[in-house]
Design a protein around this motif. Structure first.
Motif, PDB file in Angstrom:
ATOM      1  N   ARG A 192       0.827  -1.199   0.000  1.00  0.00           N
ATOM      2  CA  ARG A 192       0.000   0.000   0.000  1.00  0.00           C
ATOM      3  C   ARG A 192       0.866   1.254   0.000  1.00  0.00           C
ATOM      4  O   ARG A 192       1.870   1.315   0.730  1.00  0.00           O
ATOM      5  CB  ARG A 192      -0.931   0.028   1.231  1.00  0.00           C
ATOM      6  N   PRO A 193       0.525   2.259  -0.801  1.00  0.00           N
ATOM      7  CA  PRO A 193       1.313   3.495  -0.819  1.00  0.00           C
ATOM      8  C   PRO A 193       1.315   4.164   0.545  1.00  0.00           C
ATOM      9  O   PRO A 193       0.294   4.219   1.235  1.00  0.00           O
ATOM     10  CB  PRO A 193       0.605   4.358  -1.872  1.00  0.00           C
ATOM     11  N   GLY A 194       2.480   4.652   0.948  1.00  0.00           N
ATOM     12  CA  GLY A 194       2.622   5.338   2.228  1.00  0.00           C
ATOM     13  C   GLY A 194       3.058   4.444   3.367  1.00  0.00           C
ATOM     14  O   GLY A 194       3.341   4.939   4.462  1.00  0.00           O
ATOM     15  N   LEU A 195       3.132   3.132   3.136  1.00  0.00           N
ATOM     16  CA  LEU A 195       3.553   2.194   4.185  1.00  0.00           C
ATOM     17  C   LEU A 195       5.025   1.846   3.992  1.00  0.00           C
ATOM     18  O   LEU A 195       5.416   1.279   2.976  1.00  0.00           O
ATOM     19  CB  LEU A 195       2.705   0.929   4.135  1.00  0.00           C
ATOM     20  N   THR A 196       5.834   2.194   4.973  1.00  0.00           N
ATOM     21  CA  THR A 196       7.253   1.886   4.949  1.00  0.00           C
ATOM     22  C   THR A 196       7.667   1.298   6.290  1.00  0.00           C
ATOM     23  O   THR A 196       6.927   1.390   7.274  1.00  0.00           O
ATOM     24  CB  THR A 196       8.110   3.137   4.651  1.00  0.00           C
ATOM     25  N   ALA A 215      -0.472   8.412   5.645  1.00  0.00           N
ATOM     26  CA  ALA A 215      -1.746   8.486   4.922  1.00  0.00           C
ATOM     27  C   ALA A 215      -1.977   7.241   4.064  1.00  0.00           C
ATOM     28  O   ALA A 215      -2.342   7.326   2.888  1.00  0.00           O
ATOM     29  CB  ALA A 215      -1.825   9.751   4.077  1.00  0.00           C
ATOM     30  N   VAL A 216      -1.765   6.068   4.656  1.00  0.00           N
ATOM     31  CA  VAL A 216      -1.953   4.803   3.936  1.00  0.00           C
ATOM     32  C   VAL A 216      -3.450   4.573   3.706  1.00  0.00           C
ATOM     33  O   VAL A 216      -4.230   4.553   4.662  1.00  0.00           O
ATOM     34  CB  VAL A 216      -1.348   3.633   4.727  1.00  0.00           C
ATOM     35  N   PRO A 217      -3.888   4.410   2.459  1.00  0.00           N
ATOM     36  CA  PRO A 217      -5.323   4.267   2.195  1.00  0.00           C
ATOM     37  C   PRO A 217      -5.850   2.880   2.503  1.00  0.00           C
ATOM     38  O   PRO A 217      -5.241   1.872   2.169  1.00  0.00           O
ATOM     39  CB  PRO A 217      -5.414   4.559   0.690  1.00  0.00           C
ATOM     40  N   VAL A 218      -7.017   2.829   3.167  1.00  0.00           N
ATOM     41  CA  VAL A 218      -7.738   1.579   3.414  1.00  0.00           C
ATOM     42  C   VAL A 218      -9.223   1.834   3.192  1.00  0.00           C
ATOM     43  O   VAL A 218      -9.699   2.973   3.292  1.00  0.00           O
ATOM     44  CB  VAL A 218      -7.500   1.031   4.837  1.00  0.00           C
ATOM     45  N   THR A 219      -9.950   0.777   2.899  1.00  0.00           N
ATOM     46  CA  THR A 219     -11.380   0.899   2.632  1.00  0.00           C
ATOM     47  C   THR A 219     -12.160  -0.037   3.537  1.00  0.00           C
ATOM     48  O   THR A 219     -11.592  -0.807   4.315  1.00  0.00           O
ATOM     49  CB  THR A 219     -11.706   0.543   1.174  1.00  0.00           C
TER      50      THR A 219
END
Length: 385
Positions: A192-196, A215-219
């Motif tokens: 996921r973008p933003g996860l490091t 700001a890792v996106p989840v739904t």
């Protein structure tokens, strides 16, 4: 009151597991790099069918696996346990789509799972976690195109298998100021973008790291269970795995005890064998007594879990507390009776001495377990009045 004793098929299975661990798993473990996921070892656990049993067996079987593997190869035991800890919330609370995507890969050892609860300022007090799930994002996420969306912002720390896992069970605050009632569990793929993440250099040889969520996106499709009910997911998982942490500890204690029996039976000192000294014999007897007491409590707690007993939280806490404290004592005494040779790099007891310390902290430190036990005791008393 739940009781436990091994039947002949269980005893035979445990012996088979110890042999497999020594013959097939330990060579792979020795090729692994400390502090990193050993994917070859995990894949072999899958090939042997042990990872699949995480989802088809009960707490007693989980404890049998963990104790047997720990006796012969702690790295294999830990690899199995971490797959179970990270994936159990998906198995127990995931949607059909979540389960179909991830559980077969966990079972065959091609996907690495992780359980992301602890934070820099929320370790023992897990309800104080601060990773924020902020509503309002509108962009599509992964393959989902519907439902409420959040962005995860904050940090996780002391996460086993991080940052090399393929997905994380992440607990985040969806309702500020609500304590344990405002936490939601999410299944977050590692890409996921933003996860490091970064690895941490720890005493324990298994991989542990920190995660950063920018700001890792989840739904809604990533939620495990219900929104704001994630703490139930976490505690339900820990109620299953705490007795099995105890089984891990018992396996290490038994390995240390057996090594001590062999050493004291052949070591010459003061004109005879070490075992002939009363102080040594009594110490070995104490080590055996505590190990067996811890084993019985572990399997009583696991049996209670499998039978759906009402006092599982108390029993799970008691089992983890007694077994991990016992293992620390037994390994320490084993080192003392072996002398300097046990401190040499590569010695079994040097390895166990490093391994045995962490279980008294993770999945609820010993002090937390005492708090749970006391809370459950007083709740039972109040309910009876």
């Amino acid at each position: 009151m739940p009781a436990f004793s091994l039947d002949p098929p269980q005893s035979a299975w445990c012996a088979e597991l110890r042999a497999l661990a020594a013959e097939r798993l330990r060579p792979l473990a020795e090729k692994g790099e400390p502090g990193h996921v050993n994917r070859a070892l995990v894949a072999e656990l899958g090939q042997l069918g042990l990872l699949e049993r995480l989802f088809t067996s009960g707490a007693v079987d989980l404890c049998l696996m963990r104790e047997s593997l720990a006796y012969a190869c702690t790295e294999a035991e830990t690899a199995l346990a971490l797959q179970g800890l990270g994936a159990h919330p998906v198995h127990a609370h995931g949607t059909l789509a979540q389960r179909e995507r991830w559980l077969p890969r966990v079972a065959d050892g091609t996907a690495i799972a992780a359980f992301a609860l602890s934070e820099p300022a929320a370790g023992s007090d897990a309800a104080a976690l601060e990773l924020r799930a902020e509503a309002g994002a509108s962009e599509p996420v992964a393959e989902s195109d519907g439902g409420a969306r959040w962005r995860l912002t904050g940090e996780k720390c002391w996460i086993s298998n991080a940052p090399e896992a393929d997905f994380y069970t992440v607990f985040a605050r969806t309702t500020p100021g609500a304590g344990a009632r405002g936490v939601t569990a999410f299944l977050v793929p590692a890409d996921r973008p933003g996860l490091t993440g970064t690895g941490l250099d720890m005493l324990s040889p298994h991989p542990i790291g920190a995660l950063s969520f920018d700001a890792v996106p989840v739904t809604a499709d990533d939620v495990l269970g219900e929104v704001d009910r994630g703490f139930r997911v976490a505690m339900g998982t820990l109620n299953l795995f705490r007795p099995s942490v105890g089984a891990f500890a018992v396996g290490m204690a038994q390995a240390a005890l057996d090594a001590t029996l062999a050493h004291t039976a052949q070591r010459e000192a003061f004109g005879g064998k070490l075992k002939d000294l009363q102080s040594v014999a009594h110490q070995v007897a104490e080590m055996a007594l505590r190990t067996e007491a811890a084993r019985l409590m572990v399997y009583a707690a696991a049996t209670a879990y499998d039978e759906g007993a009402a006092d599982v939280p108390k029993r799970a806490a008691m089992a983890k507390l007694l077994a991990t404290e016992t293992a620390q004592y037994v390994v320490d005494q084993a080192v003392q009776l072996h002398g300097a040779r046990a401190l040499r790099r590569g010695h079994l007891l040097e390895h166990l001495y490093r391994e045995v310390r962490a279980p008294r902290i993770y999945e609820g430190a010993s002090e937390v377990q005492r708090g749970i036990i006391a809370k459950e005791l007083y709740a039972t008393r109040e309910a009876a009045q």
